[in-house]
Design an enzyme around this catalytic site. Structure first.
Site, short mmCIF file in Angstrom:
data_model
loop_
_atom_site.label_atom_id
_atom_site.label_comp_id
_atom_site.label_asym_id
_atom_site.label_seq_id
_atom_site.Cartn_x
_atom_site.Cartn_y
_atom_site.Cartn_z
N HIS A 162 0.85 -1.19 0.00
CA HIS A 162 0.00 0.00 0.00
C HIS A 162 0.89 1.24 0.00
O HIS A 162 1.67 1.46 0.92
CB HIS A 162 -0.94 0.00 1.20
CG HIS A 162 -2.04 -1.00 1.04
ND1 HIS A 162 -2.55 -1.72 2.09
CD2 HIS A 162 -2.73 -1.38 -0.08
CE1 HIS A 162 -3.52 -2.52 1.62
NE2 HIS A 162 -3.64 -2.33 0.32
N GLU B 11 0.62 -4.97 11.05
CA GLU B 11 0.11 -3.60 10.87
C GLU B 11 0.87 -2.73 11.86
O GLU B 11 0.68 -2.84 13.08
CB GLU B 11 -1.39 -3.54 11.17
CG GLU B 11 -2.26 -4.13 10.08
CD GLU B 11 -2.68 -3.08 9.03
OE1 GLU B 11 -2.38 -1.88 9.23
OE2 GLU B 11 -3.30 -3.48 8.04
N HIS C 138 2.27 -3.54 6.90
CA HIS C 138 1.28 -2.50 6.59
C HIS C 138 1.28 -1.49 7.73
O HIS C 138 1.93 -1.66 8.74
CB HIS C 138 -0.12 -3.12 6.50
CG HIS C 138 -0.36 -3.94 5.26
ND1 HIS C 138 -1.15 -3.50 4.24
CD2 HIS C 138 0.08 -5.16 4.90
CE1 HIS C 138 -1.20 -4.42 3.29
NE2 HIS C 138 -0.45 -5.45 3.66
N GLU D 180 1.62 3.85 2.98
CA GLU D 180 2.07 3.36 4.28
C GLU D 180 3.59 3.46 4.36
O GLU D 180 4.32 2.47 4.43
CB GLU D 180 1.52 1.93 4.49
CG GLU D 180 -0.01 1.96 4.51
CD GLU D 180 -0.70 0.60 4.36
OE1 GLU D 180 -0.02 -0.44 4.51
OE2 GLU D 180 -1.92 0.58 4.10
O1 0X9 Z 1 -6.91 -3.82 4.11
C1 0X9 Z 1 -5.76 -4.27 4.05
O2 0X9 Z 1 -5.29 -4.75 3.03
C2 0X9 Z 1 -4.88 -4.26 5.30
N1 0X9 Z 1 -5.16 -3.11 6.11
S1 0X9 Z 1 -4.65 -1.63 5.60
O3 0X9 Z 1 -5.23 -0.63 6.47
N2 0X9 Z 1 -3.07 -1.56 5.77
O4 0X9 Z 1 -5.00 -1.47 4.23
C3 0X9 Z 1 -5.14 -5.52 6.09
C4 0X9 Z 1 -4.53 -6.68 5.45
C5 0X9 Z 1 -5.02 -7.96 6.04
N3 0X9 Z 1 -4.68 -9.03 5.20
C6 0X9 Z 1 -5.40 -9.35 4.11
N4 0X9 Z 1 -6.53 -8.77 3.88
N5 0X9 Z 1 -4.94 -10.27 3.35
ZN ZN Z 2 -1.99 -1.65 4.01
#
Ligand code: 0X9
Ligand code: ZN
Length: 334
Positions: free
Chosen positions: A95, A296, A220, A98
């Site tokens: 992302h 995270e 993340h 981040e």
């Molecule tokens: O939404 C996401 O992809 C992640 N949170 S963020 O706020 N950094 O965007 C969480 C990722 C959890 N893992 C997966 N969804 N595979």
């Molecule tokens: Zn993320």
């Protein structure tokens, strides 16, 4: 939120983002007192491979829509177990906004290569590390210079909108949860099909080629928690109990550094929200990699003061150490 609360939040946030690229911190030499752009990060990786040619080499994990390489550093010292060490893959910056994740990842690289702490040198020598500070380099570049809150890739859809969420684009129950089919969605467009994005497609094929891959860690920001597969359902994988035990030790090691508590470990569906098509779930299911986690990190609206990068850098270093120690105790890596 009241208007006053909003304004005070906004002013903290504004102060944080205006400091991020402060020239005072961003000196000629790469460091961890400011955030650097993708070219500087890549230059740092190339420099490290030249400075430590016996230990480290740059590796190309894939490519991006705009033609950048997904550049990483492989650290595989000739000491200890010899060939066939267990491999650990580190994915950061999927992302774009981040920023703390590429920064802590280069911080971790620096620790592995320069620390004299025997725990860290042992950590370095015990694994074949494949470390990628920014697996979404177009997005990071766009976030760095144009739109700080950009999250996605930069591919162009037929209707003229840009980008897909690279953490919704992997071929694992694609577009079934926490994703959208709208290419103009600013956040969670799943892409036109699984692996529609060249970044995820090429990176997946690199990961699949890593020999003896035992660990996959994705970084993340900014929910401050530790997640284990799977993310799109409350299903637990077969070594869930081990993943939780190892994850707890990892968080304990991190906690000792700054006394910061992370939520979890647990599944994203249980702790955060369900989301399909994530890298962690694909790696776990398609490749059967036993130790797969999403960290995270901390932050405010995806930002973190550059003067405090080292805090999370030290925390992450210890978390990875804790993970390796506990997993080793449970018999992984043999
Ligand atoms: O939404 C996401 O992809 C992640 N949170 S963020 O706020 N950094 O965007 C969480 C990722 C959890 N893992 C997966 N969804 N595979
Ligand atoms: Zn993320």
């Amino acid at each position: 939120m009241s208007r006053d609360q909003y304004l005070s939040c906004y002013s903290i946030f504004y102060r944080v983002i205006t400091q991020e690229k402060a020239l005072s911190g961003r000196s000629r030499n790469f460091g961890w007192k400011a955030y650097y752009d993708i070219n500087d990060i890549y230059k740092y990786l190339r420099n490290m491979s030249k400075t430590y040619p016996e230990w480290a080499s740059t590796v190309v994990g894939g490519r991006s829509y705009e033609g950048r390489e997904i550049l990483g550093l492989r650290i595989d010292t000739p000491t200890k177990r010899g060939p066939g060490k267990p491999a650990i893959f580190i994915e950061s910056g999927i992302h774009a906004r981040e920023w703390i994740t590429p920064a802590t990842t280069t911080y971790f690289i620096n620790q592995l290569l320069t620390s004299n702490d025997p725990n860290i040198t042992a950590l370095r020598d015990s694994f074949d590390w494949h470390i990628f500070p920014s697996v979404n380099p177009d997005g990071y570049h766009y976030s760095y210079y144009i739109d700080r809150m950009w999250r996605k890739t930069r591919s162009r859809s037929p209707n003229g909108c840009f980008g897909a969420d690279p953490n919704r684009n992997w071929d694992h129950n694609w577009n079934t949860a926490g994703s959208t089919s709208n290419p103009c969605d600013y956040q969670t467009y799943a892409g036109s099909k699984p692996f529609s994005e060249v970044e995820t497609r090429t990176l997946a094929s690199y990961i699949a080629g890593v020999e003896n891959l035992q660990g996959y860690l994705g970084f993340h920001a900014d929910a401050q928690m530790l997640l284990v597969p799977y993310s799109d359902s409350k299903e637990h994988c077969d070594n869930y109990d081990d993943l939780i035990q190892v994850g707890k030790t990892s968080l304990d090691y991190g906690y000792r550094v700054n006394k910061e508590k992370y939520e979890g470990p647990g599944t994203a569906a249980e702790l955060l929200y369900p989301a399909s098509g994530g890298s962690m779930d694909w790696v776990r299911q398609a490749l059967g990699t036993p130790l797969v986690y999403t960290y995270e990190l901390r932050g405010y609206y995806f930002s973190w003061p550059p003067s405090r990068i080292y805090e999370q850098g030290d925390e992450v270093t210890q978390m990875i150490l804790g993970l390796a120690v506990e997993a080793g105790r449970l018999g992984y890596f043999r």
